[in-house]
Design an enzyme around this catalytic site. Structure first.
Site, short mmCIF file in Angstrom:
data_model
loop_
_atom_site.label_atom_id
_atom_site.label_comp_id
_atom_site.label_asym_id
_atom_site.label_seq_id
_atom_site.Cartn_x
_atom_site.Cartn_y
_atom_site.Cartn_z
CG ASP A 77 -31.80 30.55 -20.30
OD1 ASP A 77 -30.76 30.79 -20.96
OD2 ASP A 77 -32.81 31.28 -20.34
CB CYS A 78 -30.56 25.86 -23.18
SG CYS A 78 -31.97 26.55 -24.09
CB SER A 79 -30.65 30.55 -25.42
OG SER A 79 -31.58 31.11 -24.52
CG HIS A 98 -32.10 22.23 -25.39
ND1 HIS A 98 -31.90 22.90 -24.20
CD2 HIS A 98 -31.06 21.36 -25.51
CE1 HIS A 98 -30.80 22.46 -23.62
NE2 HIS A 98 -30.26 21.53 -24.39
CG HIS A 126 -26.93 20.38 -23.11
ND1 HIS A 126 -28.25 20.00 -23.25
CD2 HIS A 126 -26.34 19.36 -22.43
CE1 HIS A 126 -28.45 18.81 -22.70
NE2 HIS A 126 -27.31 18.40 -22.20
#
Length: 309
Positions: free
Chosen positions: A205-207, A262, A274
């Site tokens: 996922d993004c993080s 995000h 990203h």
């Protein structure tokens, strides 16, 4: 129910940390067994099932093989855990959630000469006798006992094994490289599909993406975007001349006024690297002319000499 507070270890390639016992659906059965069947699970998840991992708040994060957790209690075939290597505001000790007991084990790591970290997408783990065991993903960390011309001999939750030297490097966690290197690692995952809660080279996922690329450089940051945005060094979001390659860019709904939703890496030249959202893949994109320009709410810098706690 059994109450514990002991250290256990992830014994599968990747274990998902579920929000509640009832978070698991029938379609998720391949993800909660040992050996875990990650590709079978991911290939079975169409867009709506993938989106429901987020919308239904089903998964919190993931563990990599050999990652330690505190087991707080056991209910039937499940363990309530704290993922101690993943900082979060949810618990001072680490990320909380539930993991199938079959994907964890107790073991006492041997006294070693340090650790190795997998620095390629995936690599094979063999037993000492050459029997193939599981696949290790990028950023898996294991104690190293010795090395030969071709292999590192490693201690693992499933026994002594070996991996090719071309798939890993010695790792202390204190050999901090710059976040420029984190961006370079991230480029290896262009076109990798997004997965909510993802923390492995099967999907981020993004993080999870920013966390893991930083981790590969010996830079330890919080697990989630909202927490990542409150540590590190604040950089002016309005003065792009101050931005550096590897800075983290944070975004929020309603022109940046809502909570952070995000995060991505600043790539330079007005571009971001990203892992966007369900249904999309890791990408490089220009910021100009996109909703991200309006939603930018913070820029943070991590790296050598930057305090993160």
């Amino acid at each position: 129910m059994t109450t514990l507070h002991s250290i256990w270890y992830c014994s599968v390639t990747v274990a998902s940390v579920w929000t509640k016992l009832e978070s698991v659906r029938d379609i998720d059965q391949s993800a909660i067994v040992n050996p875990v069947q990650l590709m079978k699970w991911l290939e079975a998840l169409h867009y709506e099932e993938r989106l429901d991992l987020c919308k239904g708040n089903r998964i919190q994060t993931q563990l990599l093989f050999g990652e330690p957790v505190i087991v707080e209690e056991i209910q039937g075939e499940w363990a309530k855990v704290i993922s101690i290597l993943q900082p979060t505001h949810k618990d001072d000790r680490g990320y909380p959630g539930w993991v199938p007991l079959v994907q964890l084990c107790k073991y006492q790591p041997s006294k070693s000469k340090g650790n190795i970290i997998v620095n390629v997408d995936k690599t094979q783990l063999w037993l000492e006798d050459g029997t193939p065991q599981i696949i290790l993903t990028f950023n898996t960390i294991l104690p190293v006992l010795a090395d030969t011309k071709q292999h590192y001999i490693v201690d693992t939750p499933i026994g002594i094994g070996k991996i090719l030297k071309q798939g890993a490097i010695k790792y202390t966690g204190h050999q901090v490289q710059s976040m420029v290197k984190a961006v370079q690692f991230g480029l290896n995952y262009l076109d990798l599909p997004y997965i909510w809660g993802g923390m492995s080279s099967y999907g981020y996922d993004c993080s999870g993406f920013t966390y893991n690329m930083a981790k590969a450089c010996g830079i330890h940051i919080p697990r989630d975007a909202g927490d990542q945005a409150t540590y590190g060094m604040a950089i002016s979001k309005d003065n792009k001349d101050e931005w550096q390659v590897g800075d983290l860019l944070f975004f929020a709904d309603e022109k940046g006024t809502k909570p952070v939703r995000h995060v991505g890496f600043y790539y330079g030249d007005g571009q971001m690297l990203h892992s966007p959202q369900t249904g999309k893949t890791v990408e490089l994109r220009k910021l100009e002319g996109t909703i991200f320009v309006e939603e930018l709410c913070a820029v943070r810098r991590y790296g050598s000499g930057v305090k993160i706690t």
